[in-house]
Design a protein around this motif. Sequence first.
Motif, mmCIF file in Angstrom:
data_model
loop_
_atom_site.group_PDB
_atom_site.id
_atom_site.type_symbol
_atom_site.label_atom_id
_atom_site.label_comp_id
_atom_site.label_asym_id
_atom_site.label_seq_id
_atom_site.Cartn_x
_atom_site.Cartn_y
_atom_site.Cartn_z
ATOM 1 N N GLY A 1 37.347 32.052 9.554
ATOM 2 C CA GLY A 1 36.401 32.864 10.302
ATOM 3 C C GLY A 1 37.177 33.742 11.267
ATOM 4 O O GLY A 1 38.305 33.421 11.651
ATOM 5 N N TRP B 1 39.252 32.643 14.212
ATOM 6 C CA TRP B 1 40.549 31.976 14.040
ATOM 7 C C TRP B 1 41.604 32.924 13.481
ATOM 8 O O TRP B 1 42.629 32.474 12.949
ATOM 9 N N PRO C 1 27.905 25.234 9.231
ATOM 10 C CA PRO C 1 28.890 26.198 8.730
ATOM 11 C C PRO C 1 29.340 25.825 7.318
ATOM 12 O O PRO C 1 29.029 24.745 6.813
ATOM 13 N N ARG C 2 30.096 26.710 6.722
ATOM 14 C CA ARG C 2 30.548 26.498 5.339
ATOM 15 C C ARG C 2 31.750 25.583 5.250
ATOM 16 O O ARG C 2 32.205 25.266 4.169
ATOM 17 N N CYS C 3 32.291 25.167 6.408
ATOM 18 C CA CYS C 3 33.566 24.449 6.380
ATOM 19 C C CYS C 3 33.419 22.932 6.445
ATOM 20 O O CYS C 3 34.410 22.230 6.599
ATOM 21 N N ALA D 1 28.927 23.926 14.606
ATOM 22 C CA ALA D 1 30.024 24.904 14.469
ATOM 23 C C ALA D 1 31.230 24.405 15.261
ATOM 24 O O ALA D 1 31.114 23.464 16.053
ATOM 25 N N CYS D 2 32.364 25.055 15.047
ATOM 26 C CA CYS D 2 33.518 24.770 15.895
ATOM 27 C C CYS D 2 33.240 25.364 17.280
ATOM 28 O O CYS D 2 32.310 26.163 17.457
ATOM 29 N N ASP E 1 33.060 29.325 17.442
ATOM 30 C CA ASP E 1 31.876 29.915 16.830
ATOM 31 C C ASP E 1 30.618 29.537 17.606
ATOM 32 O O ASP E 1 29.680 30.326 17.707
ATOM 33 N N MET F 1 32.400 20.312 16.033
ATOM 34 C CA MET F 1 32.965 19.524 14.934
ATOM 35 C C MET F 1 34.416 19.156 15.263
ATOM 36 O O MET F 1 34.987 19.624 16.235
ATOM 37 N N LEU G 1 38.284 19.224 13.458
ATOM 38 C CA LEU G 1 38.956 20.000 12.405
ATOM 39 C C LEU G 1 40.304 19.357 12.065
ATOM 40 O O LEU G 1 41.373 19.904 12.382
ATOM 41 N N PRO H 1 41.461 24.891 11.001
ATOM 42 C CA PRO H 1 40.170 25.569 11.072
ATOM 43 C C PRO H 1 39.583 25.899 9.698
ATOM 44 O O PRO H 1 40.320 26.092 8.730
ATOM 45 N N CYS H 2 38.263 25.909 9.646
ATOM 46 C CA CYS H 2 37.514 26.482 8.518
ATOM 47 C C CYS H 2 37.659 25.697 7.216
ATOM 48 O O CYS H 2 37.482 26.263 6.125
HETATM 49 S S1 SF4 Z 1 35.949 26.358 11.685
HETATM 50 FE FE1 SF4 Z 1 33.993 26.458 10.545
HETATM 51 S S2 SF4 Z 1 32.504 27.050 12.129
HETATM 52 FE FE2 SF4 Z 1 34.534 27.578 12.942
HETATM 53 S S3 SF4 Z 1 34.895 29.711 12.360
HETATM 54 FE FE3 SF4 Z 1 35.777 28.417 10.738
HETATM 55 S S4 SF4 Z 1 34.122 28.255 9.208
HETATM 56 FE FE4 SF4 Z 1 33.172 28.937 11.119
#
Ligand code: SF4
Length: 286
Positions: free
Chosen positions: A40, A43, A190-192, A237-238, A241, A260, A262, A266-267
Amino acid sequence: MPNIADSPASTPPADEIASPASPSRHGGLLVKIETDRRLGHEWDEWNGQPLANGGDFRTTAGKFFLFTAVGLTAIVVASAAGIFLLAPRLAQLAEWLPRALYLTDAGLALAGFTWLALIGASYATNRALLPGRFAERGLLLKTLRLASRVGEMFGVQRDWTDNAAIAVYNRLAWAREWRVRANEMLILIPRCLSRTALDGVMDIAKRYDVATFVATRGAYARQVIRERRPKAVVAVACERDMVSGLHDVAGRLPVLGLTMQLPNGPCKDASLDLAKMEEFVRKYLR
Ligand code: SF4
């Protein structure tokens, strides 16, 4: 029946389109989650190294209060210094002008620190001592970034300060009584998320019959909210975000934000506290 669907962007990339043909454990739509990391924009500057503390930035609220107080002090002092430097010119315009500006600066300082003290008291007592627009649905949102910027000046990675700020935000949002029906609520994820985390979220969504959307980008999350018009949102979300998202939407509707962990950077493969998530969902349901 709860469903999980991708953000309803008008022309989303193919890998982001909700795929009814994909297998679903709960009978709803299941979005295709890509496994490759796609950063994202929050990051962009990530250097590929493992994140501090294994990507777990949970901390106490103290950093938010400390850095906000330092930021407010810096603004007041910088304003006073500016007035001091310009005083001779200002006095030429009107003799009383420098004094009036000093008094205004002092008044704003008093208001700022009184406000911060009331936010601190609300946090400590779990009570909403200020109207929403002066707290988590207004002024507080405007100070979230100030705290993390000041923290960075002192060498504190923004994720820690953002986590602290979100903890304060959530405590204040929690203190308000707000109940909605399941069909008036949204879960935004989120997609992660890792497979395990996604399964856990789906379980909760199914049990409480709440629609769940994968918000692949902040803009899509806002679009989902515009189109579905929920009366309450639980967002995942992180920290980075989440601060952006809260800044954009929390002034308009009640939101609880779950951050969240990680562990793989990230992501990708993010995990979350599912018990906390369920607690947030239950908080808003009648
Ligand atoms: S870690 Fe997840 S929530 Fe954060 S920017 Fe990346 S995809 Fe989005």
